[in-house]
Write an enzyme that holds these catalytic residues in place. Structure first.
Site, mmCIF file in Angstrom:
data_model
loop_
_atom_site.group_PDB
_atom_site.id
_atom_site.type_symbol
_atom_site.label_atom_id
_atom_site.label_comp_id
_atom_site.label_asym_id
_atom_site.label_seq_id
_atom_site.Cartn_x
_atom_site.Cartn_y
_atom_site.Cartn_z
ATOM 1 N N HIS A 258 0.992 -1.287 0.002
ATOM 2 C CA HIS A 258 -0.078 -0.085 0.060
ATOM 3 C C HIS A 258 1.007 1.178 0.055
ATOM 4 O O HIS A 258 0.724 2.108 -1.022
ATOM 5 C CB HIS A 258 -0.729 -0.028 1.099
ATOM 6 C CG HIS A 258 -1.653 1.068 1.401
ATOM 7 N ND1 HIS A 258 -3.042 1.202 1.120
ATOM 8 C CD2 HIS A 258 -1.310 2.381 1.888
ATOM 9 C CE1 HIS A 258 -3.600 2.397 1.124
ATOM 10 N NE2 HIS A 258 -2.627 3.073 1.580
ATOM 11 N N GLU A 259 1.658 1.032 0.874
ATOM 12 C CA GLU A 259 2.587 2.525 1.171
ATOM 13 C C GLU A 259 3.745 2.593 -0.174
ATOM 14 O O GLU A 259 3.919 3.705 -0.641
ATOM 15 C CB GLU A 259 3.465 2.441 2.283
ATOM 16 C CG GLU A 259 2.698 2.379 3.645
ATOM 17 C CD GLU A 259 1.641 3.489 3.744
ATOM 18 O OE1 GLU A 259 1.782 4.635 3.192
ATOM 19 O OE2 GLU A 259 0.532 3.232 4.291
ATOM 20 N N HIS A 262 1.953 4.791 -2.702
ATOM 21 C CA HIS A 262 2.092 6.157 -2.485
ATOM 22 C C HIS A 262 3.494 6.594 -2.836
ATOM 23 O O HIS A 262 3.663 7.608 -3.667
ATOM 24 C CB HIS A 262 1.842 6.489 -1.086
ATOM 25 C CG HIS A 262 0.716 6.302 -0.331
ATOM 26 N ND1 HIS A 262 -0.558 7.094 -0.848
ATOM 27 C CD2 HIS A 262 -0.082 5.624 0.523
ATOM 28 C CE1 HIS A 262 -1.690 6.974 -0.446
ATOM 29 N NE2 HIS A 262 -1.354 5.817 0.437
ATOM 30 N N GLU A 288 -4.429 7.938 -2.935
ATOM 31 C CA GLU A 288 -5.187 6.466 -2.640
ATOM 32 C C GLU A 288 -5.363 5.410 -3.520
ATOM 33 O O GLU A 288 -5.247 4.465 -3.687
ATOM 34 C CB GLU A 288 -6.123 6.662 -1.687
ATOM 35 C CG GLU A 288 -6.055 7.144 -0.139
ATOM 36 C CD GLU A 288 -5.170 6.144 0.507
ATOM 37 O OE1 GLU A 288 -5.473 4.782 0.389
ATOM 38 O OE2 GLU A 288 -4.163 6.548 1.033
#
Length: 494
Positions: A258-259, A262, A288
């Site tokens: 997830h990170e 980003h 996101e």
């Protein structure tokens, strides 16, 4: 020196001060000794005040008024800086410093309260953060609802009424799907998700795959641990992500990926925007969309695990014992209402966001008091998910956002979910990209994302970027169709 050169120099200094503050904040979450907390808050307040004073100084306004932009790049920098300047000049420096000190104090109070599952000790700090949010909304100004002035910091142009409409539509179409899944029953063994997976091996496997699959490397990034995973960057060539390691090992793996989404967004912003206000994501919703795409649409897909299951067998033989890629795919896509947002499945995740949005509105409006928040939280968790948190740590205290004053942030998670599917569908219109995705080879997809999303930074609004990249405005339709198709297959729904 031209007026634009003078403006660029000033904007670069503002950017540098922001990067220095971000570095102190990152270190606070990773390596800072506990006793440093009080002074760190003063340091951050000083940097925030200096940055705000420099950016909102009359000299900056004069430069923005007098500059003659040449070309699209200069025009975009001036346009974004003017918008930021108009918002920033409505906040006095004393208010910015006060808010920064309060954020630091609230953060450390939250860390202690969460560790001891003690909301009462955090309540006074949250009261103060909500008061500051109301004051900020009043200073900024708004037409319909104070929430509009806050969410605009994270999702430019978005309004509370729009969020309400999107959430109502999504809720009405996904609650029946959740009901069908729960009625279908599930006899699968999910003990695999808590089988022994050594902490070091979790982090190493997650980081290795982040590099091989998604392009995150140690040349420009690093990973550490924190209480709540996050991504921070101080330039496009200095990006930090964090994760946390638990017995429930998907938290580390999927949190890392997830990170990574980003991080790769920030890495993909074109270097011409470096040290200007344009050098960031178009919005947190767009941000996101990248993290949720990497985490879920790719990382929880069957092709992904068909490709990376052999590496998991090497890294965690106890986890992989008796399993194959299809079995692991089924396990990591289990639909089960849970208490923790960051560990929620794709079907129930948005209900976590909806309840937080509704509570934020009530707190901001004053129809809900902070002291009554735990009871209201538990009631909404029961209404949406059929669960009751056993304690504050797994309930109202689980997120860092309110302690940091990030009021208006939560809706961007769901907006990002919707956009992630819409973007991936647009990318798959290219047959070569689609074939790569089906083999879990994402190089062509990453290049498409850089071209269509990342490189633009803040030069396009979220709405402009969405239409340019996908050919239509943001819609819940692709996301609902994706959930229905994927989980219909997994749970054999008619």
């Amino acid at each position: 020196m031209t007026t634009f050169d003078e403006l660029s120099r000033r904007l670069g200094q503002v950017s540098d001060l922001g990067a220095a503050a971000s570095l102190l904040s990152w270190e606070q979450e990773t390596f800072m000794p506990p006793e440093a907390a009080r002074v760190r808050g003063l340091q951050l307040a000083t940097l925030a005040g200096l940055s705000h004073e420099l950016f909102t100084a009359p000299e900056t306004g004069a430069l923005l008024d007098g500059v003659q932009a040449e070309g699209d790049t200069q025009a975009a920098v001036v346009r974004v800086a003017q918008r930021d300047y108009a918002k920033a000049t409505r906040l006095p420096t004393a208010f910015v410093e006060e808010r920064t000190r309060a954020q630091n104090e609230a953060h450390h109070a939250w860390v202690h309260a969460r560790a001891h599952s003690d909301f009462a000790s955090f309540a006074p700090y949250l009261d103060r953060m909500m008061d500051l949010a109301r004051r900020q909304a009043d200073l900024r100004g708004f037409e319909d609802h104070p929430y509009d002035a806050l969410i605009d910091d994270y999702e430019p142009g978005m309004r509370a009424a729009q969020v309400k409409a999107v959430f109502a539509d999504l809720r009405d179409r996904t609650l029946p799907l959740l009901g069908k899944i729960r009625a279908a029953g599930d006899a699968a063994d999910y003990s695999v998700l808590t089988r022994p997976f050594p902490a070091g091996a979790q982090k190493e496997f997650a980081w290795r795959v982040a590099g091989e699959a998604f392009g995150l490397t140690g040349d420009f990034a690093r990973q550490d641990e924190s209480a709540h995973p996050f991504q921070s960057n101080f330039s496009r060539s200095d990006i930090r992500i964090t994760t946390r390691v638990e017995d429930y090992w998907p938290a580390c793996l999927f949190g890392t990926w997830h990170e990574t989404g980003h991080a790769m967004y920030e890495r993909g912003v074109h270097e011409r925007w470096e040290r200007t206000p344009v050098s960031a994501g178009a919005s947190l919703g767009v941000h996101e969309s990248q993290s949720r795409m990497f985490e879920n649409l790719l990382g929880r897909s069957l092709p992904f695990w068909q490709r990376y299951f052999p590496q998991l067998q090497e890294a965690a033989p106890q986890v992989a014992a008796g399993l194959d890629a299809a079995g692991l795919y089924r396990a990591v896509n289990r639909v089960q209402p849970s208490l923790i947002r960051v560990e929620a499945d794709e079907v129930t995740y948005n209900f976590h966001v909806m309840l937080r949005f509704e509570l934020e509105l009530a707190l901001l409006e004053g129809s809900l008091s902070v002291r009554d928040l735990p009871e209201a939280w538990n009631a909404k968790v029961q209404a949406y998910l059929g669960l009751t948190p056993p304690d504050d740590a797994s309930g109202v205290l689980q997120d860092i956002h309110w302690s940091a004053g990030l009021i208006g942030y939560f809706p961007t998670y769901t907006l990002g979910n919707l956009l992630s599917v819409q973007l991936l569908e647009a990318a798959r219109q290219d047959a070569d990209i689609a074939a790569g995705i089906d083999r879990a080879e994402y190089g062509l997809l990453r290049a498409w994302l850089v071209e269509q999303v990342h490189q633009h930074g803040r030069s396009l609004s979220p709405a402009e970027l969405t239409v340019q990249a996908t050919g239509r405005p943001l819609s819940a339709d692709p996301y609902v169709a994706y959930l229905t198709r994927k989980y219909g297959e997994i749970y054999s729904l008619s």
